[in-house]
Design a protein around this motif. Structure first.
Motif, PDB file in Angstrom:
ATOM      1  N   ILE A 259       0.855  -1.197   0.000  1.00 19.83           N
ATOM      2  CA  ILE A 259       0.000   0.000   0.000  1.00 19.83           C
ATOM      3  C   ILE A 259       0.891   1.247   0.000  1.00 19.83           C
ATOM      4  N   MET A 260       0.410   2.302  -0.647  1.00 20.82           N
ATOM      5  CA  MET A 260       1.270   3.485  -0.805  1.00 20.82           C
ATOM      6  C   MET A 260       0.569   4.769  -0.370  1.00 20.82           C
ATOM      7  N   VAL A 261       1.393   5.687   0.136  1.00 19.46           N
ATOM      8  CA  VAL A 261       0.949   7.040   0.476  1.00 19.46           C
ATOM      9  C   VAL A 261       1.665   7.993  -0.473  1.00 19.46           C
ATOM     10  N   LYS A 262       0.932   8.997  -0.956  1.00 18.11           N
ATOM     11  CA  LYS A 262       1.502   9.928  -1.927  1.00 18.11           C
ATOM     12  C   LYS A 262       0.786  11.264  -1.826  1.00 18.11           C
ATOM     13  N   PRO A 263       1.506  12.407  -1.808  1.00 19.75           N
ATOM     14  CA  PRO A 263       2.955  12.575  -1.668  1.00 19.75           C
ATOM     15  C   PRO A 263       3.485  12.004  -0.339  1.00 19.75           C
ATOM     16  N   ALA A 264       4.767  12.286  -0.054  1.00 20.58           N
ATOM     17  CA  ALA A 264       5.381  11.678   1.119  1.00 20.58           C
ATOM     18  C   ALA A 264       5.615  12.666   2.257  1.00 20.58           C
ATOM     19  N   LEU A 265       6.490  13.631   2.066  1.00 18.66           N
ATOM     20  CA  LEU A 265       6.911  14.474   3.187  1.00 18.66           C
ATOM     21  C   LEU A 265       5.767  15.255   3.847  1.00 18.66           C
ATOM     22  N   PRO A 266       4.807  15.806   3.068  1.00 20.18           N
ATOM     23  CA  PRO A 266       3.713  16.504   3.767  1.00 20.18           C
ATOM     24  C   PRO A 266       2.720  15.532   4.423  1.00 20.18           C
ATOM     25  N   TYR A 267       2.909  14.231   4.243  1.00 23.71           N
ATOM     26  CA  TYR A 267       1.929  13.241   4.717  1.00 23.71           C
ATOM     27  C   TYR A 267       2.572  12.172   5.612  1.00 23.71           C
ATOM     28  N   LEU A 268       3.587  12.590   6.398  1.00 23.03           N
ATOM     29  CA  LEU A 268       4.281  11.612   7.250  1.00 23.03           C
ATOM     30  C   LEU A 268       3.339  11.012   8.287  1.00 23.03           C
ATOM     31  N   ASP A 269       2.367  11.801   8.729  1.00 19.06           N
ATOM     32  CA  ASP A 269       1.411  11.263   9.712  1.00 19.06           C
ATOM     33  C   ASP A 269       0.579  10.134   9.096  1.00 19.06           C
ATOM     34  N   VAL A 270       0.280  10.284   7.813  1.00 18.54           N
ATOM     35  CA  VAL A 270      -0.508   9.236   7.146  1.00 18.54           C
ATOM     36  C   VAL A 270       0.334   7.958   7.032  1.00 18.54           C
ATOM     37  N   ILE A 271       1.603   8.131   6.661  1.00 19.45           N
ATOM     38  CA  ILE A 271       2.506   6.965   6.577  1.00 19.45           C
ATOM     39  C   ILE A 271       2.564   6.273   7.932  1.00 19.45           C
ATOM     40  N   SER A 272       2.723   7.048   8.994  1.00 20.59           N
ATOM     41  CA  SER A 272       2.913   6.395  10.290  1.00 20.59           C
ATOM     42  C   SER A 272       1.614   5.742  10.775  1.00 20.59           C
ATOM     43  N   GLN A 273       0.477   6.323  10.426  1.00 20.01           N
ATOM     44  CA  GLN A 273      -0.796   5.662  10.786  1.00 20.01           C
ATOM     45  C   GLN A 273      -0.968   4.344  10.047  1.00 20.01           C
ATOM     46  N   LEU A 274      -0.638   4.340   8.766  1.00 15.89           N
ATOM     47  CA  LEU A 274      -0.788   3.078   8.026  1.00 15.89           C
ATOM     48  C   LEU A 274       0.203   2.043   8.566  1.00 15.89           C
ATOM     49  N   ARG A 275       1.422   2.531   8.889  1.00 12.99           N
ATOM     50  CA  ARG A 275       2.417   1.606   9.463  1.00 12.99           C
ATOM     51  C   ARG A 275       1.881   0.952  10.729  1.00 12.99           C
ATOM     52  N   GLU A 276       1.205   1.770  11.550  1.00 14.74           N
ATOM     53  CA  GLU A 276       0.715   1.265  12.821  1.00 14.74           C
ATOM     54  C   GLU A 276      -0.454   0.293  12.627  1.00 14.74           C
ATOM     55  N   HIS A 277      -1.258   0.507  11.610  1.00  6.43           N
ATOM     56  CA  HIS A 277      -2.500  -0.252  11.502  1.00  6.43           C
ATOM     57  C   HIS A 277      -2.481  -1.324  10.422  1.00  6.43           C
ATOM     58  N   SER A 278      -1.378  -1.456   9.687  1.00  9.86           N
ATOM     59  CA  SER A 278      -1.321  -2.508   8.667  1.00  9.86           C
ATOM     60  C   SER A 278      -0.002  -3.252   8.778  1.00  9.86           C
ATOM     61  N   ASP A 279      -0.036  -4.527   8.449  1.00 10.45           N
ATOM     62  CA  ASP A 279       1.204  -5.304   8.402  1.00 10.45           C
ATOM     63  C   ASP A 279       1.730  -5.441   6.982  1.00 10.45           C
ATOM     64  N   LEU A 280       1.049  -4.841   6.025  1.00  8.94           N
ATOM     65  CA  LEU A 280       1.545  -4.892   4.647  1.00  8.94           C
ATOM     66  C   LEU A 280       2.766  -3.989   4.492  1.00  8.94           C
ATOM     67  N   PRO A 281       3.617  -4.277   3.525  1.00 10.17           N
ATOM     68  CA  PRO A 281       4.700  -3.333   3.225  1.00 10.17           C
ATOM     69  C   PRO A 281       4.089  -1.988   2.798  1.00 10.17           C
ATOM     70  N   ILE A 282       4.739  -0.920   3.240  1.00  7.86           N
ATOM     71  CA  ILE A 282       4.233   0.414   2.915  1.00  7.86           C
ATOM     72  C   ILE A 282       5.235   1.156   2.046  1.00  7.86           C
ATOM     73  N   ALA A 283       4.714   1.724   0.969  1.00  6.73           N
ATOM     74  CA  ALA A 283       5.529   2.555   0.091  1.00  6.73           C
ATOM     75  C   ALA A 283       5.103   4.008   0.256  1.00  6.73           C
ATOM     76  N   ALA A 284       6.016   4.915  -0.067  1.00 11.44           N
ATOM     77  CA  ALA A 284       5.681   6.337  -0.083  1.00 11.44           C
ATOM     78  C   ALA A 284       6.276   6.932  -1.348  1.00 11.44           C
ATOM     79  N   TYR A 285       5.560   7.864  -1.952  1.00 14.03           N
ATOM     80  CA  TYR A 285       6.032   8.475  -3.200  1.00 14.03           C
ATOM     81  C   TYR A 285       6.480   9.905  -2.910  1.00 14.03           C
ATOM     82  N   HIS A 286       7.811  10.088  -2.952  1.00 14.64           N
ATOM     83  CA  HIS A 286       8.412  11.420  -2.827  1.00 14.64           C
ATOM     84  C   HIS A 286       8.232  12.050  -4.208  1.00 14.64           C
ATOM     85  N   VAL A 287       7.195  12.886  -4.356  1.00 13.39           N
ATOM     86  CA  VAL A 287       6.718  13.221  -5.708  1.00 13.39           C
ATOM     87  C   VAL A 287       7.526  14.331  -6.373  1.00 13.39           C
TER      88      VAL A 287
END
Ligand code: PBG
Length: 341
Positions: A259-287
């Motif tokens: 699963i991916m979050v995009k963009p990346a740097l303005p959305y670090l909270d979203v990345i960390s929430q998905l990290r906390e709530h999913s065991d899938l690998p997480i990608a982020a797009y530094h756009v």
């Protein structure tokens, strides 16, 4: 402070572990090797072409032969995964984006050529209509100017099967239609493509940081009657984070592999929430816009490019991303190697 009333001295002194570079390295919590990066590539028809992209200094639209050279170079540096984006000849774009399903299109030719030249490379293809759409949208646009969901998913599923057939390892739906991961999974499996993985753009925001990318592909929504001027009816509202978790749950149920979050740097909270709530690998797009900001400031001498790029990518990994898409992948991999030497 007086002699009679000395301040209490601290027992705990975190600075002890910041004293030397070797100690700092020992306690460093996040190390990002180039193997975790994905290099996005812009493709163009022709031969021996490297056409600079104005708003993305250092990045070019590459003909297939040049793209093979760049990927080979990247693989020597430890970057083995590539996200492919074709800049399609405007004469081939149509309102229904039919060229996206043509096996002789630029993207399919590139996947075949790269697969043959670099059998070990991981090839990731984008699933959305925008490179092929004369209207500049990721989905079909109705006569009334609505983005049609289920009709679009049917086309995306066919596109994914085609990409699997020509040799993609991973298909990456970036369109944000509802149900597209499930639709794509079912179509791939019916076509005997169960090995093809799905990297879903789970939380893709209606961001203004995609400008340079749309310049690179000439893919911005067109200004015409009954064509939405932006992508806000399908990409997410930048103000929302709980909604990202809803998308995450749906993508998990629909069998997304990454699963991916995009963009990346303005959305670090979203990345960390998905990290906390999913065991899938997480990608982020530094756009593209995140990349362009650092490049532009560095060109003016206002920021140190290497330090700021490294800090940005490390922060994205620290927030919880396992995989980072970045236009700086080659530079970063060279810096990483230099630091080891
Ligand atoms: C389109 C797509 C976009 C990006 C990746 N896939 C642009 C958009 O949604 O308009 C943006 C990437 C970037 O800005 O680097 N399906």
């Amino acid at each position: 402070m007086t002699e009679n009333h000395p301040l209490p001295r601290p027992e705990r002194r975190p600075r002890r572990l910041r004293r030397t570079e070797v100690i700092r390295s020992l306690v460093r919590e996040t190390i990002l090797p180039p193997q975790k990066l994905v290099l996005p590539l812009f493709l163009i028809d022709g031969e021996n072409i490297a056409q600079p992209i104005d708003a993305m200094p250092g990045r070019c639209r590459l003909s297939i032969d040049k793209a093979i050279d760049e990927c080979a170079e990247a693989m020597k540096l430890g970057v083995g995964a590539f996200a492919l984006f074709p800049a399609i000849d405007p004469a081939l774009k149509t309102p229904r984006a039919e060229h996206g399903l043509d096996e002789s299109n630029l993207l399919c030719r590139a996947v075949k050529a790269l697969r043959e030249a670099l059998p070990d490379a991981c090839l990731i293809t984008d699933i959305a209509l925008d490179p092929y759409s004369s209207l500049g949208h990721d989905g079909l646009v109705s006569a009334e100017g609505e983005i049609l969901n289920d009709e679009t998913v049917d086309i995306l599923a066919q596109m994914a099967v085609l990409h699997g057939q020509v040799g993609a390892d991973i298909v990456a739906p970036s369109d944000m239609m509802d149900g597209r991961v499930g639709g794509i999974r079912a179509a791939l499996d019916q076509a005997g493509q169960e090995k093809v993985a799905i990297l879903s753009y789970t939380a893709k925001y209606a961001s203004s940081f995609y400008g340079p990318f749309r310049e690179a592909l000439d893919s911005a929504p067109v200004d015409a009657p009954n064509v939405p001027k932006d992508k806000k009816t399908y990409q997410m509202d930048p103000a929302n984070v709980r909604e990202a978790r809803i998308e995450m749950v749906l993508d998990e149920m629909e069998a997304a592999d990454i699963i991916m979050v995009k963009p990346a740097l303005p959305y670090l909270d979203v990345i960390s929430q998905l990290r906390e709530h999913s065991d899938l690998p997480i990608a982020a797009y530094h756009v593209s816009g995140e990349y362009a900001m650092i490049k532009a400031a560095a060109e003016r001498g206002w920021l140190d490019e290497r330090a700021c790029m490294t800090e940005s990518l490390t922060a994205i990994a620290r927030a919880g991303a396992d995989i980072i898409f970045t236009y700086a992948a080659l530079d970063y991999a060279r810096w990483f190697r230099e630091d080891l030497a």
